[in-house]
Design an enzyme around this catalytic site. Structure first.
Site, PDB file in Angstrom:
ATOM      1  N   SER A 215      -6.148  12.465   1.004  1.00  0.00           N
ATOM      2  CA  SER A 215      -5.478  11.023   1.371  1.00  0.00           C
ATOM      3  C   SER A 215      -6.255  10.110   0.877  1.00  0.00           C
ATOM      4  O   SER A 215      -7.911  10.498  -0.012  1.00  0.00           O
ATOM      5  CB  SER A 215      -5.044  10.792   2.618  1.00  0.00           C
ATOM      6  OG  SER A 215      -3.886   9.620   2.687  1.00  0.00           O
ATOM      7  N   ASN A 216      -6.445   8.874   1.392  1.00  0.00           N
ATOM      8  CA  ASN A 216      -7.724   8.052   1.487  1.00  0.00           C
ATOM      9  C   ASN A 216      -7.638   7.544   2.427  1.00  0.00           C
ATOM     10  O   ASN A 216      -6.442   7.483   3.526  1.00  0.00           O
ATOM     11  CB  ASN A 216      -7.363   7.483  -0.256  1.00  0.00           C
ATOM     12  CG  ASN A 216      -5.569   6.284  -0.098  1.00  0.00           C
ATOM     13  OD1 ASN A 216      -6.311   5.754   0.315  1.00  0.00           O
ATOM     14  ND2 ASN A 216      -5.176   6.802  -1.456  1.00  0.00           N
ATOM     15  N   TYR A 217      -8.966   6.074   2.110  1.00  0.00           N
ATOM     16  CA  TYR A 217      -8.732   5.598   3.578  1.00  0.00           C
ATOM     17  C   TYR A 217      -7.768   4.093   3.899  1.00  0.00           C
ATOM     18  O   TYR A 217      -8.168   3.270   4.626  1.00  0.00           O
ATOM     19  CB  TYR A 217     -10.274   4.868   3.706  1.00  0.00           C
ATOM     20  CG  TYR A 217     -11.515   6.008   3.694  1.00  0.00           C
ATOM     21  CD1 TYR A 217     -11.894   6.743   5.114  1.00  0.00           C
ATOM     22  CD2 TYR A 217     -11.698   6.136   2.329  1.00  0.00           C
ATOM     23  CE1 TYR A 217     -11.924   7.341   4.884  1.00  0.00           C
ATOM     24  CE2 TYR A 217     -12.967   6.950   2.565  1.00  0.00           C
ATOM     25  CZ  TYR A 217     -13.070   7.583   3.539  1.00  0.00           C
ATOM     26  OH  TYR A 217     -14.358   9.064   3.813  1.00  0.00           O
ATOM     27  N   SER A 218      -6.317   3.919   3.027  1.00  0.00           N
ATOM     28  CA  SER A 218      -6.045   2.868   2.940  1.00  0.00           C
ATOM     29  C   SER A 218      -5.359   2.793   4.044  1.00  0.00           C
ATOM     30  O   SER A 218      -4.755   3.576   5.298  1.00  0.00           O
ATOM     31  CB  SER A 218      -5.215   2.689   1.592  1.00  0.00           C
ATOM     32  OG  SER A 218      -3.897   1.781   1.970  1.00  0.00           O
ATOM     33  N   ALA A 282      -2.585   2.529  -2.491  1.00  0.00           N
ATOM     34  CA  ALA A 282      -3.269   3.344  -3.236  1.00  0.00           C
ATOM     35  C   ALA A 282      -2.682   5.046  -3.144  1.00  0.00           C
ATOM     36  O   ALA A 282      -2.902   5.412  -2.051  1.00  0.00           O
ATOM     37  CB  ALA A 282      -4.472   3.323  -2.067  1.00  0.00           C
TER      38      ALA A 282
END
Ligand code: PMT
Length: 409
Positions: A215-218, A282
């Site tokens: 995943s990512n930091y959004s 994102a």
């Protein structure tokens, strides 16, 4: 039954008439109906009711000064509060304040906020004063100016007045005032009313096995701010969000998803009916080719390789299908940002792209602020100084509105 005042901000201006003593109860009734109440008190009103009482019932700091001492930020608080108002109510309204509103004087917190109100915010004025003052041609002429401006004047009632005289000039029943606020908010048309806006937010999660994902930091803050602002301006909002820790914005249809493929399905299902699509999510560019049904054990091999496959580009697919829709993308960049953003703008057939940088302090992932530039397909760059995501959401929507007016969408 869900109240129309749920989540709405009623900015209540109280001026110096005897009926001001009733306002803590008015605040209580508005709060009971679900409103967030922000009280403004003029100096004369303080003779009849205290900031302490009103602060206690409203659960908000009461503003009494253009230069608030105990509100963090700055003296521009009146501008920000005016933008948050769903409705501006002055009760009781004295002849003096009515005259100031009619003629645009700005010498206290109430009159300043009135002048800073966006034109879409409805204004309700409940005059209360002695009969002679109310019927005086000056007061009547001032009320007529306010009426002509589109404001709602709640006629005072007749009865025994504080002076001991009997006549017209009593503040209407508090329940009648609350009913009027409800009615006005229910019928208020924001500048985005009639528009359906599809907004994506947050990250996507691409499963590796039942316990791990990519995943990512959004955080979802940017997308949620857009959804909330659009809803407040009257749009029908559908928010497709990956996993985040935010409360759903009031009045918004929230569709929660996990992966990029889920997000694509939910967005495409709603695309035809949308007037505007804003992709603030994102979306993971890759997913794991084969997701393990069981937890991958670290003993099973010394190293560990994941085979990834490309996710569909949701925006690009929409760009190919688009007819009347206004399509707005975001570009999150670290370098050569203008060039990369322009490439995305063209390759995805967007109407505009909102550029933000991942490596700029106060911008991008997780923080409450952002630093954005809008690149319209027609050329040029619109720059914005660092601001709260909630504030920038409105600027992005202002831009969408101008596009929609140009394109007659
Ligand atoms: O959620 P916050 O913590 O508030 O952070 C906000 C944000 C940084 C996530 C937001 O402001 C932002 O920049 N969102 C877009 C992030 C991104 O994925 O940018 P990109 O340059 O990789 O993608 C360009 C555009 O294509 C984006 O609109 C994206 O949603 C879309 N996209 C990307 C990949 C993909 N497979 N499908 C897409 O539709």
């Amino acid at each position: 039954m869900k109240s129309v005042l749920n989540g709405k901000t009623v900015v209540l201006g109280i001026t110096g008439g005897i009926a001001a003593y009733k306002t803590p109860e008015l605040v209580r009734l508005l709060k009971k109906a679900g409103a967030n109440v922000q009280v403004l008190l003029t100096d004369s009103a303080k003779q009849f009711v205290t900031p302490t009482a009103l602060g206690t019932v409203s659960e908000n700091p009461v503003l009494t000064d253009i230069f608030p001492k105990d509100v963090q930020g700055s003296w521009t608080v009146h501008i920000h509060l005016a933008r948050k108002a769903s409705v501006f109510l002055v009760a009781p309204a004295t002849a003096n304040t009515i005259a100031k509103l009619a003629h645009g004087l700005a010498d206290n917190i109430l009159t300043n906020i009135y002048l800073a109100l966006p034109p879409t915010v409805p204004v309700i004025i409940a005059p209360a004063m002695d009969t002679d003052m109310f019927v005086h041609p000056a007061t009547q002429a001032n009320l007529e100016i306010l009426r002509q401006r589109g404001h709602i004047i709640l006629p005072p009632e007749s009865g025994l007045l504080a002076s001991g005289l009997t006549g017209i000039g009593r503040l209407p029943e508090l329940t009648a005032i609350v009913d009027k606020v409800n009615e006005v908010v229910a019928g208020a048309k924001g500048d985005l009313s009639g528009k359906t806006i599809l907004i994506s937010a947050g990250p996507t999660r691409e499963a590796i096995d039942p316990v791990r994902y990519i995943s990512n930091y959004s955080s979802g803050k940017m997308g949620f701010a857009l959804a909330s602002a659009a809803q407040k301006r009257g749009a029908t909002v559908q928010l497709i969000s990956g996993p985040v820790h935010l409360s759903p914005p009031v009045g918004v249809d929230l569709i929660s998803v996990e992966s990029a493929l889920d997000m694509q399905t939910e967005i495409e299902n709603r695309f035809i009916k949308a007037d505007v699509v804003i992709m603030a999510a994102a979306v993971a560019d890759y997913r794991v080719k084969s997701v393990s049904d069981t937890k991958i054990k670290k003993e099973s091999s010394a190293g560990f390789e994941l085979e990834l496959v490309k996710n569909p580009d949701i925006l690009q697919t929409l760009g190919k299908k688009k007819k009347k829709q206004i399509l707005i993308g975001f570009a999150l960049e670290t370098d050569n940002e203008i060039e990369h953003a322009r490439q995305k703008l063209v390759s995805k057939n967007l109407d505009a792209i909102v550029l933000n940088k991942a490596n700029e302090p106060g911008a991008g992932f997780e923080v409450d602020t952002n630093i954005i530039r809008i690149l319209p397909a027609t050329g040029g760059i619109i720059e914005f100084p660092k601001a709260l995501k909630t504030e920038l959401a409105d600027r992005i929507l202002d831009f969408c509105l101008t596009l929609s007016e140009k394109n007659h969408v």
